[in-house]
Motif scaffolding. Structure first.
Motif, PDB file in Angstrom:
ATOM      1  N   LEU A  58      29.183  53.932  50.456  1.00 36.53           N
ATOM      2  CA  LEU A  58      28.995  55.379  50.338  1.00 36.53           C
ATOM      3  C   LEU A  58      29.894  56.181  51.279  1.00 36.53           C
ATOM      4  O   LEU A  58      30.386  57.247  50.917  1.00 36.53           O
ATOM      5  N   PHE A  59      30.066  55.692  52.498  1.00 38.80           N
ATOM      6  CA  PHE A  59      30.789  56.481  53.499  1.00 38.80           C
ATOM      7  C   PHE A  59      32.109  55.856  53.921  1.00 38.80           C
ATOM      8  O   PHE A  59      32.772  56.382  54.803  1.00 38.80           O
ATOM      9  N   ASP A  60      32.446  54.734  53.314  1.00 38.90           N
ATOM     10  CA  ASP A  60      33.666  54.006  53.665  1.00 38.90           C
ATOM     11  C   ASP A  60      33.730  53.738  55.173  1.00 38.90           C
ATOM     12  O   ASP A  60      34.784  53.828  55.796  1.00 38.90           O
ATOM     13  N   ALA A  61      32.555  53.418  55.756  1.00 38.02           N
ATOM     14  CA  ALA A  61      32.467  53.163  57.200  1.00 38.02           C
ATOM     15  C   ALA A  61      31.518  51.991  57.446  1.00 38.02           C
ATOM     16  O   ALA A  61      30.350  52.181  57.797  1.00 38.02           O
ATOM     17  N   PRO A  62      31.988  50.764  57.253  1.00 41.20           N
ATOM     18  CA  PRO A  62      31.103  49.606  57.467  1.00 41.20           C
ATOM     19  C   PRO A  62      30.713  49.462  58.927  1.00 41.20           C
ATOM     20  O   PRO A  62      31.386  49.974  59.824  1.00 41.20           O
ATOM     21  N   ILE A  63      29.622  48.779  59.157  1.00 41.75           N
ATOM     22  CA  ILE A  63      29.171  48.505  60.524  1.00 41.75           C
ATOM     23  C   ILE A  63      30.018  47.361  61.066  1.00 41.75           C
ATOM     24  O   ILE A  63      30.045  46.267  60.492  1.00 41.75           O
ATOM     25  N   CYS A  64      30.684  47.609  62.164  1.00 42.76           N
ATOM     26  CA  CYS A  64      31.573  46.593  62.744  1.00 42.76           C
ATOM     27  C   CYS A  64      30.774  45.383  63.231  1.00 42.76           C
ATOM     28  O   CYS A  64      29.738  45.532  63.871  1.00 42.76           O
ATOM     29  N   GLY A  65      31.276  44.201  62.914  1.00 44.33           N
ATOM     30  CA  GLY A  65      30.683  42.966  63.409  1.00 44.33           C
ATOM     31  C   GLY A  65      29.472  42.475  62.651  1.00 44.33           C
ATOM     32  O   GLY A  65      28.800  41.545  63.103  1.00 44.33           O
ATOM     33  N   THR A  66      29.166  43.056  61.502  1.00 44.28           N
ATOM     34  CA  THR A  66      27.979  42.644  60.755  1.00 44.28           C
ATOM     35  C   THR A  66      28.043  41.170  60.367  1.00 44.28           C
ATOM     36  O   THR A  66      27.063  40.439  60.553  1.00 44.28           O
ATOM     37  N   ASN A  67      29.159  40.731  59.846  1.00 49.75           N
ATOM     38  CA  ASN A  67      29.271  39.325  59.443  1.00 49.75           C
ATOM     39  C   ASN A  67      29.071  38.389  60.627  1.00 49.75           C
ATOM     40  O   ASN A  67      28.405  37.355  60.507  1.00 49.75           O
TER      41      ASN A  67
END
Length: 178
Positions: free
Chosen positions: A36-45
């Motif tokens: 939606l915001f083209d802003a993934p949460i860093c380090g999720t993987n």
């Protein structure tokens, strides 16, 4: 002793369920933020791989021991007399405790090494060394459960008691209750 087992079983179940729920929320939030915001949460993987999954997998080991949900091979004891089966089972519990303590020792040495170097997740800055201390904790706990199991078997003479209910463990799908 059985109160300890019930409390431990409840704690392991609640903690593991909470870790799964938090992991799911984290992943869904990451996916929505990315889409939606083209802003993934860093380090999720990395957080999922190095934090959530080890917690869920490792806490499942003593939970399986408490709930008698692990794989057992009963060829040697299913046709033996109860006293003989109890002796073999006590021997297996002692062997399981020793192997668990060996895993705990190895895990502790590895966790201390990773703490000394400040282990992170591959190429990211996500710190991972604290979760390695869960390995020795879980395997010491498993060794304690094996010793408690052996003590109950020695006291009751039943080769397969349930550590949570203090009754014989159920076998087969037809007698299983959920």
């Amino acid at each position: 002793m059985f109160t300890f087992n019930r409390v431990l079983d409840r704690w392991l179940t609640v903690t593991t369920a909470a870790a799964v729920i938090v992991m799911m929320l984290h992943i869904v939030t990451h996916a929505l933020a990315r889409s939606l915001f083209d802003a993934p949460i860093c380090g999720t993987n990395e957080i999922v791989e190095y934090w959530y999954l080890p917690i869920v997998a490792l806490l499942g080991i003593p939970a399986a021991q408490l709930q008698k949900e692990h794989i057992t091979v009963t060829m040697a004891i299913e046709r033996a007399r109860p006293a003989t089966a109890a002796v073999f089972t006590i021997f297996a519990c002692i062997l399981g405790a020793l192997v668990s303590l060996a895993f705990a020792w190895f895990g502790l040495t590895r966790a201390l090494e990773y703490m000394a170097i400040g282990q992170t997740a591959d190429v990211s800055d996500v710190i991972t060394w604290p979760v390695y201390f869960l390995v020795p904790i879980v395997f010491v706990l498993l060794a304690v459960l094996y010793v408690l199991d052996a003590a109950v078997i020695a006291r009751t003479g039943q080769p397969d008691p349930d550590l949570v209910t203090d009754e014989p463990a159920e076998h087969g799908l037809e007698t299983r209750t959920y």
